[in-house]
Each structure stands twice: as structure tokens, then as C-alpha cells.
Design an enzyme around this catalytic site. Structure first.
Site, short mmCIF file in Angstrom:
data_model
loop_
_atom_site.label_atom_id
_atom_site.label_comp_id
_atom_site.label_asym_id
_atom_site.label_seq_id
_atom_site.Cartn_x
_atom_site.Cartn_y
_atom_site.Cartn_z
N HIS A 112 -0.44 5.11 7.64
CA HIS A 112 -0.07 5.23 6.61
C HIS A 112 0.35 6.94 6.97
O HIS A 112 -0.49 7.17 6.62
CB HIS A 112 -0.51 5.19 5.35
CG HIS A 112 -1.01 3.85 4.61
ND1 HIS A 112 -2.53 2.93 5.07
CD2 HIS A 112 -0.42 3.15 4.63
CE1 HIS A 112 -2.15 2.15 4.92
NE2 HIS A 112 -0.99 1.82 3.94
N SER A 116 1.15 -1.27 0.57
CA SER A 116 0.02 0.06 -0.26
C SER A 116 1.01 1.67 -0.09
O SER A 116 0.25 2.49 -0.57
CB SER A 116 -1.26 0.22 1.14
OG SER A 116 -0.15 -0.23 2.51
N ASP A 168 -3.50 7.90 8.08
CA ASP A 168 -4.61 6.91 9.31
C ASP A 168 -3.86 5.85 10.33
O ASP A 168 -2.63 6.89 10.59
CB ASP A 168 -5.19 6.39 8.06
CG ASP A 168 -4.14 5.78 6.72
OD1 ASP A 168 -2.93 4.66 7.48
OD2 ASP A 168 -5.04 5.05 5.83
#
Ligand SMILES: *[C@@H]1O[C@H](CO)[C@@H](O)[C@H](O)[C@H]1NC(C)=O
Ligand SMILES: *[C@@H]1O[C@H](CO)[C@@H](O)[C@H](O)[C@H]1NC(C)=O
Ligand SMILES: *[C@@H]1O[C@H](CO)[C@@H](O)[C@H](O)[C@H]1NC(C)=O
Length: 365
Positions: free
Chosen positions: A343, A49, A340
Site C-alpha cells: 500500500h 484495502s 508497506d
């Protein structure tokens, strides 16, 4: 921008736009000069990600973020693309650093043109790992399939520009590999499957073995200039503090120790691989110490909040838990290291990418 509009609904759109354009303008001046007047034809990325620009939008998985507030500062604002941040991610920032392009697209994006392909794409998939089980548990694209997609990509560019130009692109491009944190943070810490068989030393052996086997295959399909991110100080991301940092949400020592053990195995095995393949440049990229430095000295880099993400409480929300119904958002993501609970924000990614890469650029050539 999502935030700004929510907080200041009466502000004319024009002002919001010009502020966004100013921000983009200031951050785009980011290409570094390459040694010997080298030019890099493309940047090609594999991973999770941290470098997935939206491949997961096109597969069936819960590991997605193609909805607000993700992308609330992307390209002028409110463009959720599937990037796990408020704006650009390291794959974009690195492509710009090497002077290639400002936005590195997802390979699975059906709107890609042949030109888009020629200057590079990302095959990364949020939730993937070196450990094949990690990708299986998350129903995302394993590293082995990312490599298969790269072979398909090679055929496509050969069709587009012919064999000799395609060969030049393949051998001169910069390859970035950024993956492995989900092996520890998700598979090892949060499920019993691997813990039943492996302790941290043997699990990090498994990960490093997979990493080196992937790098050999990547060399086999033509990559020569390859940067590999080590794991960051995982125990200090907000979700790990919440899960494993005790009542005061300290950095989770066990995840940090696992990450640094893996890093030392990866970097020493990469050194050996460099001796085995003298025509390749395999560059180990340390992101562990730079993130720790940002967390320990936030004001040095313009940050105020280091322990919570911007989205929601900041302690647990990630992916589908950080969504348009999340009521509480921080006032200004630029003051936060984390977007978040897992990340970094775009601004933190800019700082981190510079700290990780700027001194290493010469090692790719
Ligand atoms: C780089 O390009 C400039 C301008 O074309 C030239 O003057 C210089 O000698 C080149 N440097 C190297 C190291 O090739
Ligand atoms: C991690 O280790 C440090 C120093 O060894 C200690 O002060 C801290 O309390 C530990 N954190 C946790 C969450 O156990
Ligand atoms: C957010 O914070 C940054 C840096 O602290 C500042 O430059 C910017 O003006 C702030 N934006 C808003 C909308 O307050």
C-alpha cells in the site's frame, strides 16, 4: 509521528504537534471546483484495502491494520484506524476533493452519527475482490455484502431525513469503486484454486463480468455518478517484485499484464454500460499509468524510494506482518511511494489521487 517520536524521544511534544498540524493544514486545501456550481451531498465507497477506513476492525479476519505503525501520521499522529497506510487513504482524499468532508468513515464504525451517514461512508473491506473467492479466502466482506450494507444505509438515511431528501442524496452522490487487485495478487498468483481452471484471459473475463454485474446492481439501487478505479501497475508493488520479479526485484510482468488486460476489458464494458444507462455517468479511472509514472520519475513528485515499503525490510511486510514489533522503519515516509509492501504512503495517495481524478471530475456531472 510514531517514527518521529521513536527517533527523537527528547523532542518536546508541542513541536511534534505543531509540525503535524502544519502538515494537516497544508494538505486540507484540496477541494476542487465542480462544474455548474454543483455540490455533492455524499461520497460512498465500495472496495478493498485501498479504500477501507477500518471496516475490517469489526469483523473476524487476519486482514487488519488497526495497530501501529499504521496510522502513525493520521490526524496528528499515532492513530491506527484500520486504514492501510500511515495516514489518509484515497476514500478520504476523494471525499475532500469533492468538497464533502476530510475524513470518510467506515460504515461499521459503531460511533457514527446520522450526520456522518448523510455525507457518506465507505463499505470497503481490505482483502475483498471482484472474484467472490478472494473475499472468502481472506474472510472479509464480499462486494455482494457491501451492496447489502448500502441498502441498509439507504433505509437509515431515509429514516433520518425523509424520502425525498434521501432520494436526492442517493442520486447526486459520488460513488467510488476500487477493488480487484487482490484477485490477481492474492487469489490468482498466490493460490492454486483459480489457476487450475483459468488462464489470465479467462480469469480477467471473470473479474470484468463480476465488475459489470456489480455496476448494474449499483445503478439498480440508485447510484448515477460512479467512478471505477482500474487496477494499478500491480507488478511494481514491493511484494510482487519480491515474489515474482527475480533476483533484481524488477516489476512482475505477469501481474502488470493481467492488470492491464483487466483494465481494457473493464473500460470498454463500462463504455457499453454508459450507452445502456444514458442517465448515469460511469467514469473509468486509470491508476495504472499514474503509478508507473511516479515509479519512473520519483523526483518529479518528491519521492526517493520506489521499490521498498517504509515498514520493515519493505519487501514483504503488510497487515499483521507490519506491526508494533517491526523494528526497522524508514526515517521519513514522505520520501517513499510505498508504506508497506503493498500500500502507498499518504503522500503517494495524494499524488496518485490527483493524477487519477483531477481531469475526470467534470465527467461525473
Ligand atoms: C455559480 O454561482 C455564482 C455565484 O452564486 C453565479 O454568479 C454563477 O453564475 C453560477 N454559475 C453557474 C454556471 O451556474
Ligand atoms: C519484464 O519485461 C521487460 C521487458 O519486456 C524485461 O526487461 C524484464 O526483465 C521483465 N521482468 C521480469 C521480472 O521478467
Ligand atoms: C520528510 O520529508 C519531507 C519531504 O521530503 C520534508 O518536507 C519533511 O520535512 C521531512 N520530515 C522530517 C521529519 O524529516
Amino acid at each position: 509521528m510514531y517514527l518521529v517520536q521513536k527517533l527523537l524521544p527528547q523532542l518536546p511534544l508541542q513541536i511534534i504537534w505543531s509540525c503535524a498540524i502544519l502538515i494537516i493544514f497544508q494538505q486540507n486545501d484540496s477541494a476542487v471546483s465542480l462544474p455548474n456550481n454543483e455540490t455533492v451531498p455524499a461520497v460512498i465507497v465500495f472496495g478493498d484495502s485501498i479504500v477501507d477506513p477500518g471496516n475490517n476492525n469489526y469483523i473476524t479476519t487476519l486482514v487488519k491494520c488497526n495497530f501501529l505503525p499504521y496510522g502513525s501520521d493520521f490526524a496528528g499522529g499515532d492513530h491506527p484506524t484500520g486504514r492501510f497506510s500511515n495516514g489518509l487513504i484515497p476514500s478520504d482524499i476523494i471525499a475532500a476533493k469533492f468538497g464533502v468532508k476530510k475524513i470518510l468513515p467506515a460504515y461499521l464504525d459503531p460511533n457514527l452519527t446520522p450526520e456522518d451517514l448523510l455525507s457518506g461512508v465507505s463499505f470497503a473491506s481490505g482483502g475483498a475482490g471482484y472474484d467472490p473467492l478472494t473475499s472468502t479466502l481472506a474472510s472479509v466482506i464480499p462486494l455482494s455484502s457491501q451492496l447489502e450494507m448500502f441498502k441498509e444505509y439507504k433505509n437509515k438515511i431515509k429514516e433520518a431525513v425523509g424520502g425525498s431528501r434521501a432520494a436526492n442524496i442517493i442520486s447526486k452522490s459520488i460513488y467510488i469503486v476500487c477493488i480487484g487487485s487482490d484477485d490477481i495478487a492474492n487469489t490468482y498468483v498466490q493460490t492454486p484454486f483459480r489457476r487450475a481452471q483459468y488462464d489470465i484471459p479467462s480469469y480477467t473475463d471473470l473479474m470484468a463480468g463480476q465488475a459489470i454485474s456489480f455496476l448494474k446492481k449499483l445503478y439498480g439501487v440508485g447510484a448515477r455518478r460512479v467512478g471505477v478505479f482500474g487496477l494499478t501497475a500491480l507488478g511494481c508493488v514491493p511484494s510482487q517484485r519480491t515474489v515474482d520479479g527475480g533476483i533484481r526485484r524488477a516489476c512482475a510482468n505477469s501481474s502488470n499484464q493481467a492488470a492491464s488486460l483487466f483494465n481494457s476489458k473493464l473500460s470498454s464494458q463500462m463504455n457499453a454500460l454508459n450507452r445502456e444507462f444514458p442517465d448515469a455517468r460511469l467514469v473509468y479511472l486509470d491508476s495504472y499509468n499514474p503509478l508507473l509514472d511516479m515509479i519512473h520519475n520519483p523526483s518529479l513528485y518528491g519521492f526517493e524510494e520506489t521499490e521498498k515499503g517504509c515498514c520493515g525490510t519493505g519487501n514483504i511486510e503488510v497487515s499483521i506482518l507490519c506491526n508494533p514489533y517491526t523494528l526497522e522503519m524508514c526515517a521519513n515516509a514522505s520520501n517513499y511511494i510505498f508504506w508497506d509492501s503493498y500500500h502507498p504512503t499518504e503522500k503517494a495517495y495524494y499524488v496518485l489521487s490527483s493524477l487519477v481524478l483531477d481531469d475526470k471530475i467534470k465527467d461525473f456531472f
